[in-house]
Design a protein around this motif. Sequence first.
Motif, PDB file in Angstrom:
ATOM      1  N   SER A  78     -12.086  21.317  36.662  1.00 22.80           N
ATOM      2  CA  SER A  78     -13.263  21.807  35.963  1.00 22.80           C
ATOM      3  C   SER A  78     -14.444  21.569  36.903  1.00 22.80           C
ATOM      4  O   SER A  78     -14.267  21.077  38.015  1.00 22.80           O
ATOM      5  CB  SER A  78     -13.464  21.081  34.633  1.00 22.80           C
ATOM      6  OG  SER A  78     -13.799  19.720  34.852  1.00 22.80           O
ATOM      7  N   ARG A  79     -15.630  21.901  36.448  1.00 20.76           N
ATOM      8  CA  ARG A  79     -16.812  21.633  37.272  1.00 20.76           C
ATOM      9  C   ARG A  79     -17.928  21.103  36.389  1.00 20.76           C
ATOM     10  O   ARG A  79     -18.111  21.528  35.258  1.00 20.76           O
ATOM     11  CB  ARG A  79     -17.241  22.871  38.056  1.00 20.76           C
ATOM     12  CG  ARG A  79     -17.337  24.115  37.255  1.00 20.76           C
ATOM     13  CD  ARG A  79     -17.436  25.358  38.110  1.00 20.76           C
ATOM     14  NE  ARG A  79     -18.712  25.477  38.812  1.00 20.76           N
ATOM     15  CZ  ARG A  79     -19.009  26.498  39.624  1.00 20.76           C
ATOM     16  NH1 ARG A  79     -18.115  27.454  39.841  1.00 20.76           N
ATOM     17  NH2 ARG A  79     -20.185  26.560  40.214  1.00 20.76           N
ATOM     18  N   SER A  80     -18.689  20.165  36.932  1.00 24.83           N
ATOM     19  CA  SER A  80     -19.680  19.435  36.135  1.00 24.83           C
ATOM     20  C   SER A  80     -21.032  20.126  36.093  1.00 24.83           C
ATOM     21  O   SER A  80     -21.925  19.670  35.368  1.00 24.83           O
ATOM     22  CB  SER A  80     -19.851  18.023  36.690  1.00 24.83           C
ATOM     23  OG  SER A  80     -20.242  18.052  38.053  1.00 24.83           O
ATOM     24  N   ASP A  81     -21.232  21.211  36.846  1.00 25.06           N
ATOM     25  CA  ASP A  81     -22.517  21.901  36.841  1.00 25.06           C
ATOM     26  C   ASP A  81     -22.585  22.998  35.784  1.00 25.06           C
ATOM     27  O   ASP A  81     -23.600  23.687  35.679  1.00 25.06           O
ATOM     28  CB  ASP A  81     -22.811  22.486  38.226  1.00 25.06           C
ATOM     29  CG  ASP A  81     -21.798  23.540  38.642  1.00 25.06           C
ATOM     30  OD1 ASP A  81     -20.599  23.384  38.307  1.00 25.06           O
ATOM     31  OD2 ASP A  81     -22.188  24.521  39.304  1.00 25.06           O
ATOM     32  N   LEU A  82     -21.511  23.181  34.999  1.00 17.66           N
ATOM     33  CA  LEU A  82     -21.487  24.148  33.909  1.00 17.66           C
ATOM     34  C   LEU A  82     -21.194  23.425  32.600  1.00 17.66           C
ATOM     35  O   LEU A  82     -20.544  22.377  32.603  1.00 17.66           O
ATOM     36  CB  LEU A  82     -20.405  25.207  34.146  1.00 17.66           C
ATOM     37  CG  LEU A  82     -20.601  26.185  35.311  1.00 17.66           C
ATOM     38  CD1 LEU A  82     -19.388  27.098  35.436  1.00 17.66           C
ATOM     39  CD2 LEU A  82     -21.863  27.001  35.128  1.00 17.66           C
ATOM     40  N   TYR A  99     -14.756  28.734  34.648  1.00 25.64           N
ATOM     41  CA  TYR A  99     -15.356  27.860  35.656  1.00 25.64           C
ATOM     42  C   TYR A  99     -15.495  28.521  37.026  1.00 25.64           C
ATOM     43  O   TYR A  99     -16.439  28.229  37.763  1.00 25.64           O
ATOM     44  CB  TYR A  99     -14.535  26.583  35.806  1.00 25.64           C
ATOM     45  CG  TYR A  99     -14.769  25.559  34.718  1.00 25.64           C
ATOM     46  CD1 TYR A  99     -16.044  25.040  34.478  1.00 25.64           C
ATOM     47  CD2 TYR A  99     -13.723  25.095  33.931  1.00 25.64           C
ATOM     48  CE1 TYR A  99     -16.264  24.097  33.485  1.00 25.64           C
ATOM     49  CE2 TYR A  99     -13.933  24.142  32.934  1.00 25.64           C
ATOM     50  CZ  TYR A  99     -15.199  23.655  32.719  1.00 25.64           C
ATOM     51  OH  TYR A  99     -15.419  22.719  31.732  1.00 25.64           O
ATOM     52  N   GLU A 186     -14.783  29.744  44.792  1.00 22.84           N
ATOM     53  CA  GLU A 186     -15.718  28.998  43.943  1.00 22.84           C
ATOM     54  C   GLU A 186     -15.247  27.560  43.726  1.00 22.84           C
ATOM     55  O   GLU A 186     -16.064  26.632  43.678  1.00 22.84           O
ATOM     56  CB  GLU A 186     -15.870  29.712  42.601  1.00 22.84           C
ATOM     57  CG  GLU A 186     -16.715  30.966  42.662  1.00 22.84           C
ATOM     58  CD  GLU A 186     -18.140  30.674  43.119  1.00 22.84           C
ATOM     59  OE1 GLU A 186     -18.757  29.727  42.586  1.00 22.84           O
ATOM     60  OE2 GLU A 186     -18.626  31.376  44.037  1.00 22.84           O
ATOM     61  N   ASN A 189     -16.202  25.789  46.891  1.00 25.65           N
ATOM     62  CA  ASN A 189     -17.636  25.505  46.940  1.00 25.65           C
ATOM     63  C   ASN A 189     -17.986  24.317  46.043  1.00 25.65           C
ATOM     64  O   ASN A 189     -18.791  23.449  46.417  1.00 25.65           O
ATOM     65  CB  ASN A 189     -18.435  26.733  46.510  1.00 25.65           C
ATOM     66  CG  ASN A 189     -18.375  27.865  47.528  1.00 25.65           C
ATOM     67  OD1 ASN A 189     -18.091  27.630  48.696  1.00 25.65           O
ATOM     68  ND2 ASN A 189     -18.626  29.078  47.084  1.00 25.65           N
ATOM     69  N   ALA A 190     -17.390  24.307  44.845  1.00 22.31           N
ATOM     70  CA  ALA A 190     -17.646  23.193  43.923  1.00 22.31           C
ATOM     71  C   ALA A 190     -17.164  21.872  44.523  1.00 22.31           C
ATOM     72  O   ALA A 190     -17.807  20.821  44.372  1.00 22.31           O
ATOM     73  CB  ALA A 190     -16.958  23.454  42.584  1.00 22.31           C
ATOM     74  N   ASN A 193     -19.609  20.769  47.269  1.00 22.82           N
ATOM     75  CA  ASN A 193     -20.911  20.357  46.745  1.00 22.82           C
ATOM     76  C   ASN A 193     -20.836  19.191  45.763  1.00 22.82           C
ATOM     77  O   ASN A 193     -21.861  18.779  45.218  1.00 22.82           O
ATOM     78  CB  ASN A 193     -21.592  21.552  46.073  1.00 22.82           C
ATOM     79  CG  ASN A 193     -22.013  22.606  47.086  1.00 22.82           C
ATOM     80  OD1 ASN A 193     -22.702  22.300  48.051  1.00 22.82           O
ATOM     81  ND2 ASN A 193     -21.616  23.841  46.877  1.00 22.82           N
ATOM     82  N   TYR A 195     -19.265  18.814  42.727  1.00 24.69           N
ATOM     83  CA  TYR A 195     -19.210  18.940  41.279  1.00 24.69           C
ATOM     84  C   TYR A 195     -17.886  19.496  40.767  1.00 24.69           C
ATOM     85  O   TYR A 195     -17.804  20.016  39.664  1.00 24.69           O
ATOM     86  CB  TYR A 195     -20.390  19.764  40.723  1.00 24.69           C
ATOM     87  CG  TYR A 195     -20.733  21.040  41.450  1.00 24.69           C
ATOM     88  CD1 TYR A 195     -21.832  21.089  42.308  1.00 24.69           C
ATOM     89  CD2 TYR A 195     -20.003  22.201  41.251  1.00 24.69           C
ATOM     90  CE1 TYR A 195     -22.174  22.262  42.957  1.00 24.69           C
ATOM     91  CE2 TYR A 195     -20.333  23.376  41.895  1.00 24.69           C
ATOM     92  CZ  TYR A 195     -21.425  23.403  42.751  1.00 24.69           C
ATOM     93  OH  TYR A 195     -21.762  24.567  43.397  1.00 24.69           O
ATOM     94  N   ASN A 197     -14.213  18.588  39.365  1.00 21.89           N
ATOM     95  CA  ASN A 197     -13.496  17.478  38.741  1.00 21.89           C
ATOM     96  C   ASN A 197     -12.009  17.792  38.665  1.00 21.89           C
ATOM     97  O   ASN A 197     -11.633  18.927  38.351  1.00 21.89           O
ATOM     98  CB  ASN A 197     -14.007  17.244  37.313  1.00 21.89           C
ATOM     99  CG  ASN A 197     -15.491  16.958  37.259  1.00 21.89           C
ATOM    100  OD1 ASN A 197     -16.003  16.187  38.064  1.00 21.89           O
ATOM    101  ND2 ASN A 197     -16.184  17.590  36.324  1.00 21.89           N
TER     102      ASN A 197
END
Length: 219
Positions: A78-82, A99, A186, A189-190, A193, A195, A197
């Motif tokens: 998952s990603r923490s910026d969304l 995501y 993507e 990239n996450a 950067n 973010y 998980n």
Amino acid sequence: MALRKFHEIHFSSVNQEELVYLHLHASEQRITKDYAVISTLAVTNREVRSAISNLYSKNILPIMGMVAIIEQLGEAYSRSDLPAYPENGHSSFKKALYYFGGQDADNEFTKTLYGLRNGILHNASFFSPSKGNQSNYIFTYNHDAQNVLTPPSIPWDGDFNNIEEGHFTEINPQKLLDLTQKCIEEAGNANTNGYLNITLRGGMNELIFRYFKWVKNED
């Protein structure tokens, strides 16, 4: 954080960013100090890109591979910026499209592509019956379509004695490949950067044992 040179470190010492990088990109053996490792996701992606242009492998296997890649991304990350993907609608495939594919949670595009995923992975079929809030789908290829999916002009009720040309949902395999590559990019990239998980219960260890193959280096 810059990635270390893999041949200078032990596989057991890789950090999360390095492990995710290997998961997304190790389609050929990456040599660490103790193991040569490959990733099932990266190998599948390499084989999809090869098969899709081959006369005798371009029709079924690439679609199977693409939806499996998307599913694996959603299972693992998952990603923490969304905002968090809604738990009551849990589906690894739909979660990945949310995501990493730029889709709203459980929108019509996601539901339709999930129907393709169900048919093609369960029994190599281009038919997906109604289930829950999902419609009936029957799919066909259109290599000239502008989008990944073109909805049918007439909703199909699932009756095989009542099929017209307007009932078919069109798929452009090359556009689906583009979407698959976007999801991988993507996720990468996450990861870069900070973010991304890992959402597997067993964390990094589960990622390794689920999605990697490795061979101990010869002394």
